[in-house]
Design a protein around this motif. Structure first.
Motif, PDB file in Angstrom:
ATOM      1  N   VAL A  57      62.766  29.666  67.689  1.00 22.10           N
ATOM      2  CA  VAL A  57      62.341  29.482  66.293  1.00 22.10           C
ATOM      3  C   VAL A  57      61.028  30.219  66.019  1.00 22.10           C
ATOM      4  O   VAL A  57      60.381  30.005  65.004  1.00 22.10           O
ATOM      5  CB  VAL A  57      62.237  27.995  65.887  1.00 22.10           C
ATOM      6  CG1 VAL A  57      63.600  27.330  65.928  1.00 22.10           C
ATOM      7  CG2 VAL A  57      61.226  27.243  66.727  1.00 22.10           C
ATOM      8  N   LYS A  58      60.656  31.082  66.957  1.00 22.64           N
ATOM      9  CA  LYS A  58      59.460  31.922  66.833  1.00 22.64           C
ATOM     10  C   LYS A  58      58.194  31.100  66.590  1.00 22.64           C
ATOM     11  O   LYS A  58      57.338  31.464  65.789  1.00 22.64           O
ATOM     12  CB  LYS A  58      59.649  32.973  65.756  1.00 22.64           C
ATOM     13  CG  LYS A  58      60.803  33.897  66.062  1.00 22.64           C
ATOM     14  CD  LYS A  58      61.006  34.923  64.988  1.00 22.64           C
ATOM     15  CE  LYS A  58      62.223  35.767  65.366  1.00 22.64           C
ATOM     16  NZ  LYS A  58      62.792  36.425  64.224  1.00 22.64           N
ATOM     17  N   ALA A  59      58.085  29.958  67.305  1.00 21.72           N
ATOM     18  CA  ALA A  59      56.931  29.068  67.173  1.00 21.72           C
ATOM     19  C   ALA A  59      55.743  29.673  67.909  1.00 21.72           C
ATOM     20  O   ALA A  59      55.754  29.794  69.136  1.00 21.72           O
ATOM     21  CB  ALA A  59      57.254  27.687  67.723  1.00 21.72           C
ATOM     22  N   TYR A  80      53.031  28.507  63.612  1.00 16.70           N
ATOM     23  CA  TYR A  80      53.866  29.179  62.621  1.00 16.70           C
ATOM     24  C   TYR A  80      55.209  29.507  63.256  1.00 16.70           C
ATOM     25  O   TYR A  80      55.283  29.770  64.452  1.00 16.70           O
ATOM     26  CB  TYR A  80      53.209  30.492  62.182  1.00 16.70           C
ATOM     27  CG  TYR A  80      51.895  30.324  61.475  1.00 16.70           C
ATOM     28  CD1 TYR A  80      51.845  30.220  60.090  1.00 16.70           C
ATOM     29  CD2 TYR A  80      50.699  30.251  62.187  1.00 16.70           C
ATOM     30  CE1 TYR A  80      50.625  30.066  59.431  1.00 16.70           C
ATOM     31  CE2 TYR A  80      49.487  30.094  61.532  1.00 16.70           C
ATOM     32  CZ  TYR A  80      49.453  30.005  60.156  1.00 16.70           C
ATOM     33  OH  TYR A  80      48.261  29.841  59.508  1.00 16.70           O
ATOM     34  N   GLY A  81      56.265  29.505  62.439  1.00 16.95           N
ATOM     35  CA  GLY A  81      57.568  29.879  62.970  1.00 16.95           C
ATOM     36  C   GLY A  81      58.649  29.741  61.933  1.00 16.95           C
ATOM     37  O   GLY A  81      58.392  29.476  60.754  1.00 16.95           O
ATOM     38  N   ASP A  82      59.875  29.920  62.387  1.00 15.60           N
ATOM     39  CA  ASP A  82      61.052  29.814  61.534  1.00 15.60           C
ATOM     40  C   ASP A  82      61.604  28.394  61.597  1.00 15.60           C
ATOM     41  O   ASP A  82      62.676  28.154  62.145  1.00 15.60           O
ATOM     42  CB  ASP A  82      62.125  30.816  61.985  1.00 15.60           C
ATOM     43  CG  ASP A  82      61.699  32.252  61.788  1.00 15.60           C
ATOM     44  OD1 ASP A  82      60.800  32.503  60.960  1.00 15.60           O
ATOM     45  OD2 ASP A  82      62.266  33.131  62.477  1.00 15.60           O
ATOM     46  N   PHE A  83      60.836  27.442  61.079  1.00 14.49           N
ATOM     47  CA  PHE A  83      61.256  26.038  61.053  1.00 14.49           C
ATOM     48  C   PHE A  83      60.671  25.384  59.806  1.00 14.49           C
ATOM     49  O   PHE A  83      59.711  25.890  59.223  1.00 14.49           O
ATOM     50  CB  PHE A  83      60.818  25.297  62.328  1.00 14.49           C
ATOM     51  CG  PHE A  83      59.354  25.427  62.659  1.00 14.49           C
ATOM     52  CD1 PHE A  83      58.414  24.561  62.116  1.00 14.49           C
ATOM     53  CD2 PHE A  83      58.913  26.427  63.515  1.00 14.49           C
ATOM     54  CE1 PHE A  83      57.074  24.692  62.411  1.00 14.49           C
ATOM     55  CE2 PHE A  83      57.578  26.553  63.827  1.00 14.49           C
ATOM     56  CZ  PHE A  83      56.651  25.692  63.264  1.00 14.49           C
ATOM     57  N   LYS A  84      61.264  24.263  59.409  1.00 15.06           N
ATOM     58  CA  LYS A  84      60.812  23.545  58.210  1.00 15.06           C
ATOM     59  C   LYS A  84      59.356  23.139  58.353  1.00 15.06           C
ATOM     60  O   LYS A  84      58.903  22.804  59.436  1.00 15.06           O
ATOM     61  CB  LYS A  84      61.671  22.304  57.966  1.00 15.06           C
ATOM     62  CG  LYS A  84      63.070  22.607  57.521  1.00 15.06           C
ATOM     63  CD  LYS A  84      63.831  21.332  57.232  1.00 15.06           C
ATOM     64  CE  LYS A  84      65.250  21.677  56.819  1.00 15.06           C
ATOM     65  NZ  LYS A  84      66.015  20.482  56.495  1.00 15.06           N
ATOM     66  N   SER A  86      56.749  24.877  58.258  1.00 11.98           N
ATOM     67  CA  SER A  86      55.853  25.830  58.922  1.00 11.98           C
ATOM     68  C   SER A  86      54.806  26.310  57.923  1.00 11.98           C
ATOM     69  O   SER A  86      55.143  26.587  56.774  1.00 11.98           O
ATOM     70  CB  SER A  86      56.643  27.032  59.432  1.00 11.98           C
ATOM     71  OG  SER A  86      55.783  28.024  59.950  1.00 11.98           O
TER      72      SER A  86
END
Length: 108
Positions: A57-59, A80-84, A86
């Protein structure tokens, strides 16, 4: 500007910025224990699963403060990442031993 991070933590943060799972795992001791929002991971195999999930999720953790508290290094900052929701602000409590990360507790 935050104070310099101890080497194993700095190595973890640097590898995390690259989403390099092997690099993130390297600073942890073989018998490490990681608590991530109530879930427990023991040893490299279990921790690898968590790190693969985070990389998926690119965290990326971006530390903006560091302090020493109760024999731990406490590092805070947004992830930061591709998740709710963020970015989410996290606190990382590192316990170091023999130039490695012995334990880590992550809380939001």
């Amino acid at each position: 500007m935050i104070p310099p991070l101890p080497r194993p933590i700095a190595d973890y943060v640097k590898a995390n910025a690259l989403l390099d799972v092997d690099g993130m795992l390297k600073p942890f001791s073989a018998d490490t224990v990681v608590l991530d929002n109530g879930r427990r991971y023991e040893g490299h195999a279990e921790l690898r699963n968590l790190l693969v999930e985070a990389a998926g999720v690119k965290a990326i953790f971006t530390p903006d403060s560091v302090r020493h508290e109760n024999l731990q290094v406490v590092v805070e900052g947004p992830v930061y990442g591709d998740f709710k929701r963020s970015p989410i602000r996290f606190t990382y409590r590192f316990s170091l031993e023999n130039d490695g990360i012995k334990a880590l507790e992550i809380t939001a």
